[in-house]
Scaffold this active site. Structure first.
Site, PDB file in Angstrom:
ATOM      1  N   TYR A 293      -9.886  -5.669  -3.587  1.00  0.00           N
ATOM      2  CA  TYR A 293     -10.281  -4.979  -2.361  1.00  0.00           C
ATOM      3  C   TYR A 293     -11.212  -5.853  -1.528  1.00  0.00           C
ATOM      4  O   TYR A 293     -12.265  -5.435  -1.077  1.00  0.00           O
ATOM      5  CB  TYR A 293     -10.943  -3.638  -2.700  1.00  0.00           C
ATOM      6  CG  TYR A 293     -10.869  -2.629  -1.570  1.00  0.00           C
ATOM      7  CD1 TYR A 293      -9.654  -2.077  -1.198  1.00  0.00           C
ATOM      8  CD2 TYR A 293     -12.008  -2.238  -0.889  1.00  0.00           C
ATOM      9  CE1 TYR A 293      -9.573  -1.159  -0.168  1.00  0.00           C
ATOM     10  CE2 TYR A 293     -11.950  -1.316   0.141  1.00  0.00           C
ATOM     11  CZ  TYR A 293     -10.731  -0.781   0.508  1.00  0.00           C
ATOM     12  OH  TYR A 293     -10.646   0.137   1.534  1.00  0.00           O
TER      13      TYR A 293
ATOM     14  N   GLN B 168      -8.218  -8.818   2.703  1.00  0.00           N
ATOM     15  CA  GLN B 168      -6.839  -8.364   2.868  1.00  0.00           C
ATOM     16  C   GLN B 168      -6.620  -7.004   2.203  1.00  0.00           C
ATOM     17  O   GLN B 168      -5.894  -6.152   2.736  1.00  0.00           O
ATOM     18  CB  GLN B 168      -5.875  -9.398   2.294  1.00  0.00           C
ATOM     19  CG  GLN B 168      -5.705 -10.634   3.159  1.00  0.00           C
ATOM     20  CD  GLN B 168      -5.076 -10.348   4.508  1.00  0.00           C
ATOM     21  OE1 GLN B 168      -4.349  -9.373   4.701  1.00  0.00           O
ATOM     22  NE2 GLN B 168      -5.366 -11.202   5.481  1.00  0.00           N
TER      23      GLN B 168
ATOM     24  N   HIS C 122      -8.682  -4.551   1.829  1.00  0.00           N
ATOM     25  CA  HIS C 122      -9.260  -3.532   2.706  1.00  0.00           C
ATOM     26  C   HIS C 122      -8.314  -3.219   3.861  1.00  0.00           C
ATOM     27  O   HIS C 122      -7.944  -2.048   4.083  1.00  0.00           O
ATOM     28  CB  HIS C 122     -10.606  -4.037   3.237  1.00  0.00           C
ATOM     29  CG  HIS C 122     -11.139  -3.285   4.415  1.00  0.00           C
ATOM     30  ND1 HIS C 122     -11.923  -2.163   4.299  1.00  0.00           N
ATOM     31  CD2 HIS C 122     -11.000  -3.505   5.755  1.00  0.00           C
ATOM     32  CE1 HIS C 122     -12.249  -1.717   5.500  1.00  0.00           C
ATOM     33  NE2 HIS C 122     -11.692  -2.505   6.395  1.00  0.00           N
TER      34      HIS C 122
ATOM     35  N   GLN D 240      -5.016  -4.125   4.527  1.00  0.00           N
ATOM     36  CA  GLN D 240      -3.656  -3.704   4.197  1.00  0.00           C
ATOM     37  C   GLN D 240      -3.637  -2.322   3.533  1.00  0.00           C
ATOM     38  O   GLN D 240      -2.767  -1.500   3.810  1.00  0.00           O
ATOM     39  CB  GLN D 240      -2.996  -4.733   3.290  1.00  0.00           C
ATOM     40  CG  GLN D 240      -2.753  -6.076   3.966  1.00  0.00           C
ATOM     41  CD  GLN D 240      -1.913  -6.998   3.102  1.00  0.00           C
ATOM     42  OE1 GLN D 240      -0.982  -6.576   2.433  1.00  0.00           O
ATOM     43  NE2 GLN D 240      -2.236  -8.292   3.118  1.00  0.00           N
ATOM     44  N   GLY D 241      -4.600  -2.083   2.662  1.00  0.00           N
ATOM     45  CA  GLY D 241      -4.632  -0.804   1.958  1.00  0.00           C
ATOM     46  C   GLY D 241      -4.860   0.368   2.883  1.00  0.00           C
ATOM     47  O   GLY D 241      -4.162   1.396   2.800  1.00  0.00           O
TER      48      GLY D 241
ATOM     49  N   SER E 283      -8.514 -12.747  -4.968  1.00  0.00           N
ATOM     50  CA  SER E 283      -8.672 -14.110  -4.457  1.00  0.00           C
ATOM     51  C   SER E 283      -7.790 -15.040  -5.278  1.00  0.00           C
ATOM     52  O   SER E 283      -7.377 -14.722  -6.400  1.00  0.00           O
ATOM     53  CB  SER E 283     -10.135 -14.551  -4.560  1.00  0.00           C
ATOM     54  OG  SER E 283     -10.488 -14.730  -5.922  1.00  0.00           O
TER      55      SER E 283
ATOM     56  N   HIS F 205      -0.123 -14.569  -0.193  1.00  0.00           N
ATOM     57  CA  HIS F 205      -0.366 -16.009  -0.134  1.00  0.00           C
ATOM     58  C   HIS F 205       0.507 -16.647  -1.209  1.00  0.00           C
ATOM     59  O   HIS F 205       0.613 -16.130  -2.322  1.00  0.00           O
ATOM     60  CB  HIS F 205      -1.843 -16.278  -0.413  1.00  0.00           C
ATOM     61  CG  HIS F 205      -2.318 -17.644  -0.020  1.00  0.00           C
ATOM     62  ND1 HIS F 205      -1.591 -18.505   0.785  1.00  0.00           N
ATOM     63  CD2 HIS F 205      -3.468 -18.309  -0.322  1.00  0.00           C
ATOM     64  CE1 HIS F 205      -2.286 -19.623   0.972  1.00  0.00           C
ATOM     65  NE2 HIS F 205      -3.413 -19.525   0.295  1.00  0.00           N
TER      66      HIS F 205
END
Length: 410
Positions: free
Chosen positions: A96, A99, A101, A103-104, A157, A182
């Site tokens: 979280y 990304q 945060h 996208q969710g 990450s 990624h």
């Protein structure tokens, strides 16, 4: 540098307009069929009208400077269709950070069944609680979230993906879908040791911006551009799934790439003009101005303030030629003369950078630094050094003089 009058043709160029902001709730499956959670019908119509290609927005082949490419747009996936497509799925969002945060929350607001998996009682757990994720309902420890999910969105990450893979891998069972934003972990498997199971779809949706931007553009009714890729297609529906998920997490349009090309271009761009290169150029120009007797305020204004507040926005909206034409004849002439000189001087640097990305040097540096136990302390020290550079200390004062300035604490 002063602005000159613009031609009638330039003045008539269509300007980008933000769609109106609309309020929304974070209910899990809102009754929405006409539009996205933060995009009204009128806003959607305006967005469609701005398309450079006439007709219905959707899948299309466009000519990008002589190269044909397929583009997928949000209008191919009306909200009702999107919700129906994922009606039997649970999106397990692992991690979280930035990304996670963005996208969710976007997928949740679009009415999909989303759960979050993070380390219990850690910082990410606390942030998820603040955003309305409920322990035992939509917020779980990582292993439990993966077990409950059908689509596993690994948004940890890069370093954390490598470190946790021995625990995560056995939980990615047949029938699930493995999602990345990624290509780093999969492409550089010799360094990360992330090797996906052979019996699951493995896909990628890579928003071209930070997770905060993904969220902001969604809330404004716009949507970020993203790339999609398929590493492994077991079901025969991996690409379709990637496109639908791209829309679900807030993309306005998507283009195809590969895991390898995504990670090469991403690492290259961040170290180049997006972040590393721009800091280096700003600093070099500022230092020369200061050595020649210019004050900090003048040096900052001529290096950063005019660039970010006046000129770069023009490039973003209309292109480089428009920005050149919007400036004085003297400025234009000098820029045209010196651009080739800068290009010639920088091409060898960029070639060296790309090779460093391609051969894995940048990957190994990143994994080593970001995997340290002292990572946060070491990073804070380096960022503090940048913050303490005269150019950015001067910048704080310059920014405070903007008419719309608001203190950071507000």
């Amino acid at each position: 540098m002063s602005f000159a009058s613009r031609s009638a043709t330039q003045a008539l160029r269509a300007a980008s307009r933000r769609a109106p902001r609309l309020a929304t709730t974070a209910a899990l499956r809102p009754a929405q069929s006409a539009s996205y959670s933060l995009l009204a019908k009128a806003a959607a119509a305006k967005v469609a009208q701005r398309s450079a290609v006439q007709g219905t927005r959707g899948v299309k082949t466009l000519d990008f400077a002589g190269t044909k490419e397929v583009v997928y747009e949000r209008n191919d996936w009306p909200l009702a269709k999107l919700q129906d497509y994922f009606k039997n799925d649970t999106l397990a969002l692992i991690g979280y950070g930035s990304q996670g945060h963005g996208q969710g929350l976007n997928a949740r607001d679009n009415g999909l069944n989303v759960i979050v998996g993070v380390r219990k009682d850690g910082e990410s757990w606390r942030q998820a609680l603040e955003d309305g994720w409920v322990p035992g309902e939509t917020l779980f420890p990582i292993e439990e979230a993966i077990e409950k999910g059908t689509i596993i969105m690994n948004l940890l990450s890069d370093a954390a993906q490598s470190q946790t893979w021995p625990t995560v891998a056995p939980l990615i069972t047949k029938g699930k879908t493995l999602y990345f934003s990624h290509g780093f972990s999969v492409v550089f498997k010799d360094d990360t040791h992330v090797i996906p199971p052979t019996d699951v779809d493995v896909i990628l949706v890579a928003p071209k911006g930070s997770g905060r931007t993904v969220r902001t553009l969604f809330k404004e009714g716009r949507g970020i551009n993203s790339s999609i890729a398929v590493f492994q297609d077991v079901t025969g529906k991996a690409k379709e799934k990637a496109i639908a998920l791209g829309v679900a997490v807030g993309s306005g349009y998507l283009y195809e790439t590969t895991f390898e090309k995504e990670v090469y271009s991403d690492l290259y761009g961040e170290r180049g003009v997006l972040m590393g290169g721009i800091q280096g150029l700003f600093l070099a120009q500022y230092q020369v101005l200061r050595k020649n007797g210019h004050t900090p305020s003048e040096a900052f204004n001529e290096t950063v303030e005019e660039a970010t507040q006046s000129l770069y926005p023009l490039i973003g909206k209309y292109g480089m030629d428009y920005m050149y034409n919007a400036c004085s004849t003297t400025a234009r002439r000098g820029a045209l003369d010196w651009a080739p000189i800068f290009e010639k001087a920088n091409v060898p640097v960029f070639e060296k950078l790309y090779e460093s990305v391609k051969n894995g040097t940048e990957t190994r540096k990143s994994l080593e630094f970001n995997g340290r136990k002292t990572y946060r302390e070491d990073l804070a020290k380096e960022l503090a050094e940048i913050n303490d550079q005269e150019i950015w200390r001067a910048g704080k004062v310059v920014r405070s003089l903007r008419p719309d300035y608001k203190p950071e604490s507000e």
